[in-house]
Design a protein around this motif. Structure first.
Motif, short mmCIF file in Angstrom:
data_model
loop_
_atom_site.label_atom_id
_atom_site.label_comp_id
_atom_site.label_asym_id
_atom_site.label_seq_id
_atom_site.Cartn_x
_atom_site.Cartn_y
_atom_site.Cartn_z
N UNK A 44 0.85 -1.19 0.00
CA UNK A 44 0.00 0.00 0.00
C UNK A 44 0.89 1.24 0.00
N UNK A 45 0.44 2.28 -0.68
CA UNK A 45 1.15 3.55 -0.63
C UNK A 45 1.09 4.08 0.80
N UNK A 64 -3.46 0.76 6.02
CA UNK A 64 -3.18 -0.66 5.84
C UNK A 64 -3.87 -1.42 6.98
N UNK A 65 -5.14 -1.83 6.80
CA UNK A 65 -5.87 -2.46 7.91
C UNK A 65 -5.25 -3.77 8.37
N UNK A 66 -4.71 -4.57 7.47
CA UNK A 66 -4.07 -5.82 7.89
C UNK A 66 -2.81 -5.54 8.70
N UNK A 67 -2.04 -4.58 8.25
CA UNK A 67 -0.84 -4.19 9.01
C UNK A 67 -1.20 -3.68 10.40
N UNK A 105 -1.94 -6.93 17.44
CA UNK A 105 -1.71 -8.25 18.02
C UNK A 105 -0.31 -8.35 18.61
N UNK A 106 0.68 -7.83 17.90
CA UNK A 106 2.05 -7.86 18.42
C UNK A 106 2.18 -7.04 19.71
N UNK A 127 7.46 -2.53 18.67
CA UNK A 127 6.86 -2.41 17.34
C UNK A 127 6.28 -1.01 17.17
N UNK A 128 6.72 -0.34 16.11
CA UNK A 128 6.24 1.00 15.82
C UNK A 128 5.18 0.98 14.71
N UNK A 129 5.44 0.21 13.65
CA UNK A 129 4.51 0.16 12.53
C UNK A 129 4.67 -1.18 11.82
N UNK A 130 3.56 -1.68 11.28
CA UNK A 130 3.57 -2.89 10.46
C UNK A 130 2.81 -2.58 9.19
#
Length: 85
Positions: free
Chosen positions: A10-11, A16-19, A25-26, A34-37
Motif C-alpha cells: 500500500x502507498x 493498511x488495515x491488515x498491518x 496483536x504484536x 513495534x512502531x509500525x507494520x
C-alpha cells in the motif's frame, strides 16, 4: 530463464488495515518495540529469457499485480545463475 521478485505494498498515504491488525496483536503480545507494520504481496515469477523481461514485468504490475491507485511496487530481475548463488 529470468526470475523477477516483485513486492507490492500500500502507498504510505493509504491505511493498511491488515498491518494495523498485526501491529495490535504484536503489541498485545508484549512487543512494545513495534512502531509500525505494513503488509504487502510478494511474487516470484519465472520468465523465459528475452530482451523485454523488464517491460513484461512492468506491464504485469500495472495490469494485474498492483492496484496502482492504492499500491506501489518494486521489482528486481535476476538470471537463474544469480538466484542460485
Amino acid at each position: 530463464m529470468a526470475i523477477a521478485k516483485v513486492v507490492v505494498m500500500y502507498k504510505e498515504s493509504i491505511l493498511d488495515p491488515q498491518g494495523e491488525a498485526v501491529k495490535s496483536a504484536l503489541l498485545r503480545l508484549g512487543h512494545d518495540e513495534v512502531k509500525e507494520v505494513r503488509m504487502g504481496k510478494y511474487f516470484e515469477i519465472q520468465l523465459n529469457e528475452s530482451e523485454n523481461v523488464e517491460a513484461a514485468i512492468e506491464k504485469m504490475c500495472q495490469e494485474l499485480l498492483a492496484n496502482v491507485t492504492m499500491e506501489s511496487y518494486q521489482y528486481e530481475i535476476f538470471t537463474e545463475d544469480e538466484v542460485q548463488k
